[in-house]
Design a protein around this motif. Sequence first.
Motif, PDB file in Angstrom:
ATOM      1  N   GLY A 126     -16.103   7.867  -6.691  1.00  0.00           N
ATOM      2  CA  GLY A 126     -15.432   6.606  -6.424  1.00  0.00           C
ATOM      3  C   GLY A 126     -14.849   6.017  -7.690  1.00  0.00           C
ATOM      4  N   ALA A 127     -14.088   4.950  -7.510  1.00  0.00           N
ATOM      5  CA  ALA A 127     -13.462   4.281  -8.657  1.00  0.00           C
ATOM      6  C   ALA A 127     -13.191   2.833  -8.297  1.00  0.00           C
ATOM      7  N   ALA A 128     -13.138   2.000  -9.348  1.00  0.00           N
ATOM      8  CA  ALA A 128     -12.754   0.594  -9.201  1.00  0.00           C
ATOM      9  C   ALA A 128     -11.722   0.291 -10.274  1.00  0.00           C
ATOM     10  N   VAL A 129     -10.569  -0.237  -9.875  1.00  0.00           N
ATOM     11  CA  VAL A 129      -9.467  -0.476 -10.793  1.00  0.00           C
ATOM     12  C   VAL A 129      -8.943  -1.891 -10.593  1.00  0.00           C
ATOM     13  N   ASP A 130      -8.853  -2.632 -11.685  1.00  0.00           N
ATOM     14  CA  ASP A 130      -8.385  -4.020 -11.635  1.00  0.00           C
ATOM     15  C   ASP A 130      -7.045  -4.197 -12.350  1.00  0.00           C
ATOM     16  N   VAL A 131      -6.594  -3.170 -13.062  1.00  0.00           N
ATOM     17  CA  VAL A 131      -5.383  -3.286 -13.881  1.00  0.00           C
ATOM     18  C   VAL A 131      -4.515  -2.058 -13.680  1.00  0.00           C
ATOM     19  N   PHE A 132      -3.192  -2.254 -13.771  1.00  0.00           N
ATOM     20  CA  PHE A 132      -2.245  -1.209 -13.436  1.00  0.00           C
ATOM     21  C   PHE A 132      -1.114  -1.187 -14.463  1.00  0.00           C
ATOM     22  N   PRO A 133      -0.486   0.004 -14.670  1.00  0.00           N
ATOM     23  CA  PRO A 133       0.586   0.091 -15.667  1.00  0.00           C
ATOM     24  C   PRO A 133       1.726  -0.867 -15.389  1.00  0.00           C
ATOM     25  N   GLU A 134       2.063  -1.050 -14.121  1.00  0.00           N
ATOM     26  CA  GLU A 134       3.098  -2.008 -13.722  1.00  0.00           C
ATOM     27  C   GLU A 134       2.512  -2.914 -12.651  1.00  0.00           C
ATOM     28  N   GLU A 135       2.588  -4.218 -12.898  1.00  0.00           N
ATOM     29  CA  GLU A 135       2.018  -5.188 -11.972  1.00  0.00           C
ATOM     30  C   GLU A 135       3.104  -6.145 -11.503  1.00  0.00           C
ATOM     31  N   PRO A 136       3.071  -6.546 -10.244  1.00  0.00           N
ATOM     32  CA  PRO A 136       4.074  -7.485  -9.729  1.00  0.00           C
ATOM     33  C   PRO A 136       4.111  -8.766 -10.543  1.00  0.00           C
ATOM     34  N   ALA A 137       5.294  -9.388 -10.591  1.00  0.00           N
ATOM     35  CA  ALA A 137       5.476 -10.589 -11.403  1.00  0.00           C
ATOM     36  C   ALA A 137       4.852 -11.819 -10.765  1.00  0.00           C
ATOM     37  N   LYS A 138       4.754 -11.818  -9.438  1.00  0.00           N
ATOM     38  CA  LYS A 138       4.201 -13.014  -8.779  1.00  0.00           C
ATOM     39  C   LYS A 138       3.511 -12.628  -7.486  1.00  0.00           C
ATOM     40  N   ASN A 139       2.679 -13.528  -6.997  1.00  0.00           N
ATOM     41  CA  ASN A 139       1.968 -13.295  -5.747  1.00  0.00           C
ATOM     42  C   ASN A 139       2.951 -13.081  -4.605  1.00  0.00           C
ATOM     43  N   GLY A 140       2.613 -12.125  -3.742  1.00  0.00           N
ATOM     44  CA  GLY A 140       3.466 -11.824  -2.606  1.00  0.00           C
ATOM     45  C   GLY A 140       4.444 -10.700  -2.847  1.00  0.00           C
ATOM     46  N   ASP A 141       4.677 -10.326  -4.111  1.00  0.00           N
ATOM     47  CA  ASP A 141       5.562  -9.202  -4.400  1.00  0.00           C
ATOM     48  C   ASP A 141       4.911  -7.894  -3.943  1.00  0.00           C
ATOM     49  N   PRO A 142       5.708  -6.884  -3.584  1.00  0.00           N
ATOM     50  CA  PRO A 142       5.134  -5.599  -3.147  1.00  0.00           C
ATOM     51  C   PRO A 142       4.382  -4.903  -4.281  1.00  0.00           C
ATOM     52  N   PHE A 143       3.382  -4.124  -3.899  1.00  0.00           N
ATOM     53  CA  PHE A 143       2.548  -3.397  -4.861  1.00  0.00           C
ATOM     54  C   PHE A 143       2.357  -1.977  -4.363  1.00  0.00           C
ATOM     55  N   ASP A 144       2.381  -1.027  -5.291  1.00  0.00           N
ATOM     56  CA  ASP A 144       2.097   0.356  -4.927  1.00  0.00           C
ATOM     57  C   ASP A 144       1.315   1.021  -6.048  1.00  0.00           C
ATOM     58  N   SER A 145       0.518   2.013  -5.687  1.00  0.00           N
ATOM     59  CA  SER A 145      -0.285   2.754  -6.658  1.00  0.00           C
ATOM     60  C   SER A 145      -0.715   4.062  -6.008  1.00  0.00           C
ATOM     61  N   PRO A 146      -0.842   5.137  -6.808  1.00  0.00           N
ATOM     62  CA  PRO A 146      -1.348   6.403  -6.248  1.00  0.00           C
ATOM     63  C   PRO A 146      -2.802   6.293  -5.777  1.00  0.00           C
ATOM     64  N   LEU A 147      -3.454   5.205  -6.079  1.00  0.00           N
ATOM     65  CA  LEU A 147      -4.860   5.034  -5.691  1.00  0.00           C
ATOM     66  C   LEU A 147      -5.021   4.339  -4.347  1.00  0.00           C
ATOM     67  N   ARG A 148      -3.942   3.864  -3.771  1.00  0.00           N
ATOM     68  CA  ARG A 148      -4.040   3.188  -2.480  1.00  0.00           C
ATOM     69  C   ARG A 148      -4.535   4.148  -1.398  1.00  0.00           C
ATOM     70  N   GLY A 149      -5.408   3.640  -0.525  1.00  0.00           N
ATOM     71  CA  GLY A 149      -5.852   4.395   0.641  1.00  0.00           C
ATOM     72  C   GLY A 149      -6.920   5.425   0.385  1.00  0.00           C
ATOM     73  N   LEU A 150      -7.419   5.538  -0.858  1.00  0.00           N
ATOM     74  CA  LEU A 150      -8.427   6.553  -1.160  1.00  0.00           C
ATOM     75  C   LEU A 150      -9.820   6.076  -0.773  1.00  0.00           C
ATOM     76  N   PRO A 151     -10.703   6.999  -0.373  1.00  0.00           N
ATOM     77  CA  PRO A 151     -12.070   6.609   0.001  1.00  0.00           C
ATOM     78  C   PRO A 151     -12.896   6.163  -1.202  1.00  0.00           C
TER      79      PRO A 151
END
Length: 411
Positions: free
Chosen positions: A250-275
């Motif tokens: 398992g893993a826990a991640v709180d920070v990402f190389p690119e983060e949305p500028a404001k709340n509500g902006d779309p977000f994507d990461s290769p870690l989404r949806g993993l068990p």
Amino acid sequence: MAKALLLENPHPDADPILAAAGYEVVRHPGALEEDELIAALDGVSLLGIRSRTQVTERVLAARPDLLAVGAFCIGTNQIDLRAAARRGIAVFNAPFSNTRSVVELAVGEIIALTRRLTVRDRALHAGVWDKSAAGSHEVRGRTLGIIGYGNIGTQLSVVAEALGMRVVFHDTAEKLALGNAQRMGSMAELLAVADVVSLHVDGRAGNAGMFGAEQFEQMKHGASFLNLSRGFLVDYGTLREKILDGSLSGAAVDVFPEEPAKNGDPFDSPLRGLPNVILTPHVGGSTQEAQENIGHFVAVKLVKYARTGSTDLSVNVPRLHLEPSENARYRVVFLHRNTPGVLALVNQTFAEHGANIEGQILGTLGELGYVVTDISSELPREAVEAVRQMEDTIRLRVMVRPEAERGRDDD
């Protein structure tokens, strides 16, 4: 009235502190791009940001009247610190104010990952009853490996030991082990024994990409991984592979190389949806308690610098604090290039113009020197201008005590 611009919603406790010091507080809820920031800084003396606003050399060059920048967070890699220092712009952050909040998030995630609570939670939300002990462990007796043994790493070490974990750590600097924590000679040694690896290093450029395929290969089979420090430190593509093939549990991640500028902006990461992967939107220090502490701490630092020239805990200029003298009428704060003989020349200039020095302190940091001088006599404008015109002068400010004659502030 002087202005203070606050971006990204720092805690409102900052506002009355700045207002009481005579600043008009202007807020903007999100981060600003470079051109937007330059425009917004028109007439602004103090800038407050969080982690997403980039204060670049171009921004600083376009707004040389900016006095100071306050980062209402721990990290300052979003600010060009050297460019700010070269223009006499002091930068402050909140290095300790949210430490406990980050530690508590890390502890909660360690327990959740080790007990596979994310998997149990997801199954029930999907309407599936799956009561099983498979893959679920106590944290007591397991080994936590902490990479980066600074403020957060050391406090996490103490709390983890209280939970019954064995703690090992690695840091490039020489650090005193707390409690029963054991220092490891290399990161590879730590990764070979740790059941949980938690990353807590700073955002300096040299750390970029420090945890990639080689480091993931060195981890114990079935270990879990946490990153609550900086997104650009880790190869998340490789982390995804290790989760999917079962190498990591398992893993826990709180920070990402690119983060949305404001709340509500779309977000994507290769870690989404993993068990058994916990993703949080950079909220390690986002508790009410931490944000309140940060709002107060950084605002006070900005005001003290503006009013007294105190650079205590600044991250880019020499750190000085001179207690005001009862007899002082003026305070001169002078940032200059660190050249031999500058202080003697300044004092000679004051003496030649009849200015009496009541108190003085000097500090240096690399190519910079900083002098705070209290004057108890009259301070002729000629003396001030002579120092301002010196070849090594970066920035000079004069502050007048209330009982001194008005109209002499050369800020």
